[in-house]
Design a protein around this motif. Structure first.
Motif, PDB file in Angstrom:
ATOM      1  N   SER A  79      45.687  42.052  42.885  1.00 36.30           N
ATOM      2  CA  SER A  79      44.787  42.281  42.015  1.00 36.30           C
ATOM      3  C   SER A  79      44.647  44.281  42.684  1.00 36.30           C
ATOM      4  O   SER A  79      44.018  44.490  41.478  1.00 36.30           O
ATOM      5  CB  SER A  79      42.890  42.498  42.945  1.00 36.30           C
ATOM      6  OG  SER A  79      42.815  42.819  44.450  1.00 36.30           O
ATOM      7  N   THR A  80      45.057  44.498  44.401  1.00 30.68           N
ATOM      8  CA  THR A  80      44.674  45.929  44.645  1.00 30.68           C
ATOM      9  C   THR A  80      46.560  46.093  43.853  1.00 30.68           C
ATOM     10  O   THR A  80      46.366  47.826  43.166  1.00 30.68           O
ATOM     11  CB  THR A  80      44.543  46.285  46.034  1.00 30.68           C
ATOM     12  OG1 THR A  80      44.321  45.595  46.695  1.00 30.68           O
ATOM     13  CG2 THR A  80      44.992  47.771  46.904  1.00 30.68           C
ATOM     14  N   SER A 103      45.248  46.525  39.907  1.00 29.17           N
ATOM     15  CA  SER A 103      44.738  48.178  39.708  1.00 29.17           C
ATOM     16  C   SER A 103      45.122  49.503  40.319  1.00 29.17           C
ATOM     17  O   SER A 103      44.016  49.971  39.872  1.00 29.17           O
ATOM     18  CB  SER A 103      43.421  47.390  40.081  1.00 29.17           C
ATOM     19  OG  SER A 103      42.949  46.228  39.821  1.00 29.17           O
ATOM     20  N   SER A 104      45.693  49.618  40.710  1.00 30.78           N
ATOM     21  CA  SER A 104      46.495  50.790  41.257  1.00 30.78           C
ATOM     22  C   SER A 104      46.853  51.897  39.988  1.00 30.78           C
ATOM     23  O   SER A 104      47.858  51.042  39.797  1.00 30.78           O
ATOM     24  CB  SER A 104      47.336  51.060  42.955  1.00 30.78           C
ATOM     25  OG  SER A 104      47.726  52.276  42.730  1.00 30.78           O
ATOM     26  N   GLN A 134      39.140  45.403  41.667  1.00 32.90           N
ATOM     27  CA  GLN A 134      39.376  45.593  40.657  1.00 32.90           C
ATOM     28  C   GLN A 134      39.402  47.534  39.521  1.00 32.90           C
ATOM     29  O   GLN A 134      39.729  47.637  38.394  1.00 32.90           O
ATOM     30  CB  GLN A 134      37.838  45.476  39.018  1.00 32.90           C
ATOM     31  CG  GLN A 134      37.531  43.951  39.613  1.00 32.90           C
ATOM     32  CD  GLN A 134      36.708  43.072  38.762  1.00 32.90           C
ATOM     33  OE1 GLN A 134      35.801  41.951  38.251  1.00 32.90           O
ATOM     34  NE2 GLN A 134      35.213  44.245  39.006  1.00 32.90           N
ATOM     35  N   LYS A 135      39.386  48.086  40.365  1.00 31.69           N
ATOM     36  CA  LYS A 135      39.770  49.035  39.848  1.00 31.69           C
ATOM     37  C   LYS A 135      40.539  49.946  41.182  1.00 31.69           C
ATOM     38  O   LYS A 135      40.515  49.273  41.911  1.00 31.69           O
ATOM     39  CB  LYS A 135      39.091  50.077  39.772  1.00 31.69           C
ATOM     40  CG  LYS A 135      37.630  50.072  38.631  1.00 31.69           C
ATOM     41  CD  LYS A 135      36.326  50.287  38.209  1.00 31.69           C
ATOM     42  CE  LYS A 135      35.226  49.783  37.127  1.00 31.69           C
ATOM     43  NZ  LYS A 135      34.440  50.570  37.193  1.00 31.69           N
ATOM     44  N   ASP A 136      40.984  51.367  40.208  1.00 31.05           N
ATOM     45  CA  ASP A 136      42.040  52.070  41.511  1.00 31.05           C
ATOM     46  C   ASP A 136      41.454  52.382  42.927  1.00 31.05           C
ATOM     47  O   ASP A 136      39.752  53.330  42.712  1.00 31.05           O
ATOM     48  CB  ASP A 136      43.005  52.908  40.820  1.00 31.05           C
ATOM     49  CG  ASP A 136      43.631  53.852  41.903  1.00 31.05           C
ATOM     50  OD1 ASP A 136      43.608  55.091  41.491  1.00 31.05           O
ATOM     51  OD2 ASP A 136      44.724  53.378  42.666  1.00 31.05           O
ATOM     52  N   ARG A 152      28.612  51.600  43.454  1.00 29.31           N
ATOM     53  CA  ARG A 152      29.860  50.925  42.384  1.00 29.31           C
ATOM     54  C   ARG A 152      31.406  50.730  42.947  1.00 29.31           C
ATOM     55  O   ARG A 152      31.616  50.101  42.484  1.00 29.31           O
ATOM     56  CB  ARG A 152      29.970  51.901  40.945  1.00 29.31           C
ATOM     57  CG  ARG A 152      29.028  51.927  40.146  1.00 29.31           C
ATOM     58  CD  ARG A 152      29.564  53.219  39.280  1.00 29.31           C
ATOM     59  NE  ARG A 152      29.358  54.992  39.792  1.00 29.31           N
ATOM     60  CZ  ARG A 152      29.624  55.376  39.689  1.00 29.31           C
ATOM     61  NH1 ARG A 152      29.241  55.581  37.645  1.00 29.31           N
ATOM     62  NH2 ARG A 152      29.006  56.872  39.833  1.00 29.31           N
ATOM     63  N   TRP A 153      31.480  51.267  44.451  1.00 33.55           N
ATOM     64  CA  TRP A 153      32.690  51.043  45.359  1.00 33.55           C
ATOM     65  C   TRP A 153      33.168  49.320  45.596  1.00 33.55           C
ATOM     66  O   TRP A 153      33.641  48.870  45.080  1.00 33.55           O
ATOM     67  CB  TRP A 153      33.042  52.132  46.524  1.00 33.55           C
ATOM     68  CG  TRP A 153      33.462  52.845  45.912  1.00 33.55           C
ATOM     69  CD1 TRP A 153      32.680  54.636  46.029  1.00 33.55           C
ATOM     70  CD2 TRP A 153      35.046  53.407  45.432  1.00 33.55           C
ATOM     71  NE1 TRP A 153      33.626  55.534  45.447  1.00 33.55           N
ATOM     72  CE2 TRP A 153      34.737  54.388  45.082  1.00 33.55           C
ATOM     73  CE3 TRP A 153      35.701  53.080  45.125  1.00 33.55           C
ATOM     74  CZ2 TRP A 153      35.683  55.875  45.314  1.00 33.55           C
ATOM     75  CZ3 TRP A 153      37.123  53.459  44.902  1.00 33.55           C
ATOM     76  CH2 TRP A 153      37.348  54.811  44.561  1.00 33.55           C
ATOM     77  N   ARG A 188      31.507  46.336  36.450  1.00 33.08           N
ATOM     78  CA  ARG A 188      31.400  47.857  37.190  1.00 33.08           C
ATOM     79  C   ARG A 188      32.023  48.342  38.359  1.00 33.08           C
ATOM     80  O   ARG A 188      32.185  49.459  38.374  1.00 33.08           O
ATOM     81  CB  ARG A 188      30.452  48.367  36.036  1.00 33.08           C
ATOM     82  CG  ARG A 188      29.303  48.241  36.902  1.00 33.08           C
ATOM     83  CD  ARG A 188      27.595  49.203  36.395  1.00 33.08           C
ATOM     84  NE  ARG A 188      26.824  48.960  37.307  1.00 33.08           N
ATOM     85  CZ  ARG A 188      26.053  48.890  37.189  1.00 33.08           C
ATOM     86  NH1 ARG A 188      26.150  48.120  36.020  1.00 33.08           N
ATOM     87  NH2 ARG A 188      24.796  48.128  37.691  1.00 33.08           N
ATOM     88  N   ALA A 198      34.229  48.514  41.602  1.00 32.73           N
ATOM     89  CA  ALA A 198      35.883  48.517  41.703  1.00 32.73           C
ATOM     90  C   ALA A 198      36.027  47.608  43.301  1.00 32.73           C
ATOM     91  O   ALA A 198      37.336  47.158  42.513  1.00 32.73           O
ATOM     92  CB  ALA A 198      35.962  49.466  42.994  1.00 32.73           C
ATOM     93  N   TYR A 256      36.822  35.347  37.952  1.00 32.51           N
ATOM     94  CA  TYR A 256      37.449  37.089  38.352  1.00 32.51           C
ATOM     95  C   TYR A 256      38.483  37.053  39.383  1.00 32.51           C
ATOM     96  O   TYR A 256      39.393  38.279  39.609  1.00 32.51           O
ATOM     97  CB  TYR A 256      36.689  38.052  39.101  1.00 32.51           C
ATOM     98  CG  TYR A 256      35.256  37.893  38.091  1.00 32.51           C
ATOM     99  CD1 TYR A 256      35.530  39.143  37.367  1.00 32.51           C
ATOM    100  CD2 TYR A 256      34.233  37.391  38.162  1.00 32.51           C
ATOM    101  CE1 TYR A 256      34.740  39.345  36.292  1.00 32.51           C
ATOM    102  CE2 TYR A 256      33.345  37.796  37.173  1.00 32.51           C
ATOM    103  CZ  TYR A 256      33.430  39.118  36.206  1.00 32.51           C
ATOM    104  OH  TYR A 256      32.219  38.975  34.874  1.00 32.51           O
TER     105      TYR A 256
END
Length: 600
Positions: free
Chosen positions: A329-330, A333-334, A428-430, A538-539, A557, A559, A581
């Motif tokens: 996942s990391t 999302s990167s 889920q996000k960079d 949100r992190w 939303r 990360a 997820y």
């Protein structure tokens, strides 16, 4: 004298005659002059004028309602000759079927003006029907009773469970009455009541709303009510019935309490037990690892392991699938996966399996190393005795891997900053933006959990014993707490403040007396007290493993999402709505997963 009295009598009689006869004569003359046909015509003209005024008033009132946007619902009247009483009662509670709706719509298609524009006879019939509809039903015979249902738009009908609950209550009452009968009784009443209980329980079944019930089910409900009325006449002692119901309530509450304790125990047991498939996977990977030559066991890109310009992530785990999901996942999302370096630390037992997994499933352009914590000579020399002396009913809390995060500067002596990820998270996000966080002389950067009313709220005094003067004099019970799971650590500042030694002191202090709950979080709160920078919420989102009511929008939303709690995503007790997820970062077509029967 006599002559005078006689004249007086004559005069009085004459006046009386004139008063009586004169009106009769005048009325007779008037009647002769009247025209009967004209009088009759004038009477009907007056009636017609009255009728005309009534219609005008009625139309005016309708126009006013139409101008205001009002619409009268269609009234559909069913007579007893067409439907029995059971259907009439059911119609007021259930949604109209798809077959009934068109019929209702056609019967009420005429507009208000058309219905009010009928002749006098129809208007009188309509008024009489409305009076019958609005009249109360009590005192009316069966032949005179009617049932009215207003046609409503389908979306306004709401399914209810009133009858379901009533039927369940009937079963409880029936069982209470049965308890009054002698145990060996086989009377007609006992047989009847047992039969009614079976019928109602079978009718309710798994129904959740009234619309799930059929006509026969409702008939069984009425039959049960009749039997209960009969039982009420047999057992008239209300105080005995109340006592019996209280006893049944108490027994039921005791059963619920026991079931809750059992469920809690089973969840705890499941959370501590390694699933059969995961154990199989570790064994298969370990066997294949030792079948390799020593040179084949080495992972590539070792030259990047200590480059301070790269993004270094640390993961401490003995779970193969958990490590795989965090890494996959990391990387997915990167934005710049080539700059990512993973440092996985595990124990000697899990090292072969985790290494073999990443030999078979390399992390693409990223770099990964697997370390054995048993190879840390400094750990066994300085701290291992203290770690072994810890006791907890949950071995996860006393595990050395759980406390190894407090030795990060010693584990990675060449690194200046590291992002530590728990093995039960999904990225889920960079995360490259975390390396730009201003630490402001602090050691730890984390998301806070001190907002009351939110699912992640965790007050400090819930984990730490503030009744002890050593704690109450040094720490504030209302201080803001933060979460482990995704943390940015400035290792240079950590070394300068020597926080590992501070943690070690608190660890020894807690061994001497009960100061905090099990786990590493209370120790982290005191070790990094006033040394933590708050990250944007949100992190990191928590609660996906504890069923805390996290909203899907909040999960989407975030990360990093964290399955903190007992309901880990690789267990059968995982929360279904959050498991997807995690599972999307595993390839379930992998031959090892197929061989060990690991599936979504």
């Amino acid at each position: 004298m006599k002559q005078a009295l006689r004249c007086q009598r004559i005069l009085i009689l004459s006046l009386l005659s004139v008063c009586v006869v004169a009106p009769i004569v005048l009325v007779s003359i008037r009647l002769k002059k009247l025209n009967p046909s004209a009088a009759h015509k004038e009477f009907f003209e007056d009636l017609s004028s009255i009728k005309y005024r009534a219609d005008v008033l009625k139309l005016n009132s309708i126009n006013q309602e139409t101008d205001q946007g009002l619409k009268e619902p269609t009234l559909v009247v069913y007579k007893d000759g067409e439907h029995d009483s059971v259907i009439s009662e059911k119609s007021s509670d259930e949604n109209p079927s798809s077959e009934e709706s068109p019929k209702l719509g056609n019967s009420g298609s005429a507009s208000l003006l058309e219905r009010h524009g009928t002749d006098d006879h129809d208007q009188e019939n309509q008024r009489s029907q409305q009076k019958n509809v609005s009249a109360p039903h009590r005192g009316l015979g069966k032949s005179a009773r009617t049932t009215v249902r207003r046609e409503m738009p389908p979306q306004t009908w709401r399914a209810t469970d009133e009858k379901i609950r009533e039927m369940n209550d009937q079963v409880i009452r029936a069982k209470a009455y049965l308890n009054f009968a002698p145990p060996t009784s086989n009377s007609h009443f006992v047989k009847e009541m047992k039969l009614r209980i079976k019928e109602v329980e079978r009718a309710v079944g798994e129904a959740t709303k009234d619309s799930d019930l059929s006509r026969s089910d409702l008939q069984k409900m009425k039959s049960m009510e009749t039997s209960l009325s009969k039982a009420g006449r047999i057992y008239t002692d209300c105080s005995a019935m109340a006592t019996k119901l209280r006893a049944m309530t108490y027994n039921t509450e005791e059963q619920v309490r026991a079931h809750k304790h059992q469920a809690t125990y089973l969840v705890e047991l499941a959370s501590r037990t390694t699933p059969k498939g995961l154990h199989c996977l570790s064994m298969q990977l370990t066997a294949d690892y030792f079948a390799l030559q020593p040179k084949e066991r080495e992972l590539p890109n070792r030259q990047k392991l200590h480059d301070p310009d790269l993004y270094h992530f640390s993961i401490f785990s003995d779970n193969v699938l958990a490590c795989a999901v965090v890494v996959n996942s990391t990387i997915s999302s990167s934005v710049v996966p080539t700059k990512i370096v993973f440092h996985v630390v595990t124990d000697a037992l899990s090292l072969p399996a985790i290494t073999m997994w990443f030999l078979l499933n390399p992390p693409g352009e990223a770099t990964i190393e697997i370390q054995n914590m048993d190879d840390f000579e400094w750990l066994s020399a300085k701290y291992n005795l203290t770690l072994r002396n810890q006791y907890s009913p949950d071995p996860r809390y006393s595990s050395a891997l759980n406390h190894l995060r407090f030795y990060l500067p010693e584990v990675f002596p060449e690194l200046n900053k590291v992002v530590h990820l728990d093995h039960d998270v999904v990225v889920q996000k960079d995360l490259s933006g975390l390396w730009g966080v201003k630490m402001k002389g602090k050691v730890n950067a984390a998301v806070t959990t001190c907002h009351e009313g939110e699912p992640s709220f965790l007050p400090m005094d819930l984990l730490i014993n503030f009744s002890d003067p050593t704690i109450s004099n040094k720490f504030n019970a209302t201080a803001c707490t933060w979460a482990f799971g995704m943390n940015v650590f400035d290792l240079q500042e950590w070394r300068r403040q020597d926080l590992t030694a501070l943690y070690h002191d608190y660890l020894l202090l807690g061994n001497s007396r009960q100061l905090w709950k099990d786990g590493s979080l209370p120790l982290g709160l005191v070790t990094f007290y006033n040394r933590t920078v708050a990250l944007d919420r949100r992190w990191h989102t928590l609660g996906l493993g504890s069923d805390s009511g996290v909203e899907r929008s909040e999960v989407g939303r975030a990360a990093v999402i964290h399955y903190d709690g007992n309901m880990k995503p690789w267990l059968d007790i995982a929360i279904a709505r959050f498991k997807g997820y995690w599972t999307k970062y595993l390839n379930y077509d992998d031959p090892y997963l197929q061989r060990c029967n690991i599936h979504k």
